[in-house]
Design a protein around this motif. Structure first.
Motif, PDB file in Angstrom:
ATOM      1  N   HIS A  80      36.870 -47.075   1.377  1.00  0.00           N
ATOM      2  CA  HIS A  80      38.222 -47.016   0.835  1.00  0.00           C
ATOM      3  C   HIS A  80      39.221 -47.706   1.762  1.00  0.00           C
ATOM      4  O   HIS A  80      40.141 -48.408   1.306  1.00  0.00           O
ATOM      5  CB  HIS A  80      38.614 -45.544   0.631  1.00  0.00           C
ATOM      6  CG  HIS A  80      40.068 -45.312   0.404  1.00  0.00           C
ATOM      7  ND1 HIS A  80      40.721 -45.737  -0.735  1.00  0.00           N
ATOM      8  CD2 HIS A  80      41.014 -44.694   1.181  1.00  0.00           C
ATOM      9  CE1 HIS A  80      42.005 -45.387  -0.652  1.00  0.00           C
ATOM     10  NE2 HIS A  80      42.197 -44.764   0.503  1.00  0.00           N
ATOM     11  N   GLU A  81      39.029 -47.550   3.060  1.00  0.00           N
ATOM     12  CA  GLU A  81      39.933 -48.143   4.049  1.00  0.00           C
ATOM     13  C   GLU A  81      39.535 -49.571   4.427  1.00  0.00           C
ATOM     14  O   GLU A  81      40.087 -50.142   5.353  1.00  0.00           O
ATOM     15  CB  GLU A  81      39.963 -47.258   5.297  1.00  0.00           C
ATOM     16  CG  GLU A  81      40.563 -45.877   5.032  1.00  0.00           C
ATOM     17  CD  GLU A  81      40.444 -44.941   6.228  1.00  0.00           C
ATOM     18  OE1 GLU A  81      39.704 -45.300   7.194  1.00  0.00           O
ATOM     19  OE2 GLU A  81      41.060 -43.871   6.198  1.00  0.00           O
ATOM     20  N   GLU A 117      34.752 -41.477  -3.690  1.00  0.00           N
ATOM     21  CA  GLU A 117      33.902 -40.360  -3.274  1.00  0.00           C
ATOM     22  C   GLU A 117      33.029 -39.866  -4.430  1.00  0.00           C
ATOM     23  O   GLU A 117      31.845 -39.584  -4.251  1.00  0.00           O
ATOM     24  CB  GLU A 117      34.770 -39.216  -2.755  1.00  0.00           C
ATOM     25  CG  GLU A 117      35.460 -39.520  -1.433  1.00  0.00           C
ATOM     26  CD  GLU A 117      36.433 -38.415  -1.026  1.00  0.00           C
ATOM     27  OE1 GLU A 117      36.715 -38.296   0.185  1.00  0.00           O
ATOM     28  OE2 GLU A 117      36.910 -37.680  -1.934  1.00  0.00           O
ATOM     29  N   LEU A 139      40.622 -43.007  -3.292  1.00  0.00           N
ATOM     30  CA  LEU A 139      39.583 -42.401  -2.467  1.00  0.00           C
ATOM     31  C   LEU A 139      38.761 -41.384  -3.242  1.00  0.00           C
ATOM     32  O   LEU A 139      37.527 -41.344  -3.127  1.00  0.00           O
ATOM     33  CB  LEU A 139      40.200 -41.743  -1.224  1.00  0.00           C
ATOM     34  CG  LEU A 139      39.212 -40.995  -0.306  1.00  0.00           C
ATOM     35  CD1 LEU A 139      38.119 -41.940   0.200  1.00  0.00           C
ATOM     36  CD2 LEU A 139      39.959 -40.357   0.866  1.00  0.00           C
ATOM     37  N   LYS A 147      35.118 -42.930   2.803  1.00  0.00           N
ATOM     38  CA  LYS A 147      36.427 -43.115   3.442  1.00  0.00           C
ATOM     39  C   LYS A 147      36.504 -44.484   4.115  1.00  0.00           C
ATOM     40  O   LYS A 147      37.522 -45.185   4.017  1.00  0.00           O
ATOM     41  CB  LYS A 147      36.675 -42.005   4.455  1.00  0.00           C
ATOM     42  CG  LYS A 147      38.082 -41.992   5.051  1.00  0.00           C
ATOM     43  CD  LYS A 147      38.283 -40.744   5.895  1.00  0.00           C
ATOM     44  CE  LYS A 147      39.731 -40.606   6.357  1.00  0.00           C
ATOM     45  NZ  LYS A 147      40.144 -41.677   7.269  1.00  0.00           N
TER      46      LYS A 147
END
Length: 403
Positions: free
Chosen positions: A277-278, A216, A212, A274
């Motif tokens: 990433h998920e 970012e 993550l 986020k």
């Protein structure tokens, strides 16, 4: 005013009594023909008219003045040799085709009431100008027109999304991410978010998707907003920039004025990082959603206006994907999601509500936004079904019966 002449002929709003050509022949309009929406060729194809009892089938050309035939150089264009009837407001001269044939001409008057109503539509200061008849229209007509407008708006958004697909070398995955990012900008930063998303090489980011912090760093670094973050992001981005040749966009593109803190660009970008990433920015995940509840789980982000994301991202993406790939189930899903989403609350929607229209869902509000932007603002009353009802005069009969 030539548009009104076209409208009069197209809808056969002809004067009572006999119609005669300029040389006295009796005219009966059987079929006004198929309207030619392009700029090439006669105005109406395959019209059917009786001239002194003889049936003529061919094309029709309309002008305000007969002399416009020469002004537009139709006398030198063989495409106009198929014209069987020249319909004009003013027959100021005789005209001939490129073959030297004299055209039969009909001088068609426009009813004074129709002209007056049309002028009221296009010049009225009260908005919308057809407000008088809105609450007199049958619900079936209203719903039919709103359904058409809804499809029109979705088709426009489909065209924009397909253009994104083309810019991303055929990647629907990247085009969806760009669409999602644009709508995270909530209008004021929409263009900057789109530019950022297109500058972000997702193929490179994917190599570090499980980390993550690195996602970012790449997201915020390419946005040119490292000054908004802790120094550790700058150090990480420096490494990743060299590894992948990342090019940040110009930071002056971002707007903070009149933006709430939760909508600041760097805040929204971190939320997208986020989600990425998920794996919640995956097109496959979106297409698997069948209800608004499914989408609320996928887009579980604090401070995000879910309804707006459904209207501007989810529905257009699903509809465009279905239409492009000829998968009707996705087109139907898009309509279902619109109907299950509450209507927008803005000046356009409130204005139509004051005119008597019922707005029950996002499908209705999107249709009314389309109506204002593509018809009312452009004074396209002659293409609008509400405008047609206004000009048809039926509403006047309603008023008379009420009185």
């Amino acid at each position: 005013m030539e548009r009104l002449l076209h409208y009069t002929w197209r809808h056969k709003l002809l004067p009572l009594g006999e119609l005669r050509t300029t040389d006295g022949q009796l005219i009966e309009v059987i079929d006004s023909g198929l309207y030619n929406s392009s700029d090439a060729g006669p105005d109406f194809f395959n019209a059917k008219v009786k001239v002194d009892g003889m049936l003529w089938v061919g094309n029709v050309e309309l002008h305000m003045k007969a002399s416009d035939w020469y002004r537009h150089h139709h006398d030198k264009d063989e495409a106009y040799d198929s014209v069987v009837l020249h319909v004009v407001q003013q027959a100021d001269m005789e005209v001939k085709t490129s073959q030297g044939k004299t055209l039969t001409t009909l001088e068609l008057p426009i009813a004074p009431e129709l002209k007056q109503d049309y002028e009221e539509l296009v010049t009225s200061d009260k908005y919308p100008p057809c407000y008088k008849i809105i609450d007199t229209l049958p619900l079936l007509k209203v719903h039919s027109w709103l359904s058409t407008l809804q499809v029109e708006r979705l088709q426009q958004k489909t065209n924009a999304l397909v253009e994104r697909v083309q810019r991303t070398r055929g990647s629907w995955e990247d085009a969806y991410f760009t669409t999602l990012a644009r709508n995270f900008g909530f209008g004021i930063n929409g263009a900057a978010f789109e530019m950022w998303a297109e500058a972000l090489p997702l193929g490179s980011v994917a190599h570090h998707r499980d980390n993550l912090f690195q996602v970012e760093a790449m997201f915020i670094g390419v946005a040119g907003l490292l000054d908004k973050m802790d120094e550790k992001y700058a150090r990480e981005f420096s490494y990743l920039q060299k590894k992948f040749g990342l090019q940040p966009i110009e930071p002056t593109l971002w707007r903070y004025l009149r933006t709430r803190p939760q909508n600041f660009p760097h805040v929204r970008i971190m939320q997208l990082a986020k989600m990425y990433h998920e794996r919640r920015t995956s097109l496959g995940q979106l297409l698997a959603c069948k209800t608004v509840k499914d989408i609320s789980i996928l887009y579980d982000i604090k401070g995000t206006k879910l309804d707006l994301l459904i209207i501007n991202t989810v529905v257009p993406t699903i509809f465009a994907y279905g239409r492009y790939h000829a998968k009707e189930e996705y087109e139907n899903l898009a309509f279902d999601l619109l109907e299950a989403t509450k209507a927008e609350d803005n000046n356009i929607v409130r204005m139509w509500q004051e005119c008597g229209l019922k707005v029950k869902s996002a499908g209705d509000s999107q249709a009314l936004i389309q109506l204002k932007k593509e018809y009312c603002d452009r004074k396209n009353c002659l293409r609008c079904r509400f405008g047609y009802e206004f000009l048809s005069g039926e509403y006047r009969n309603n008023f008379l019966r009420e009185k």
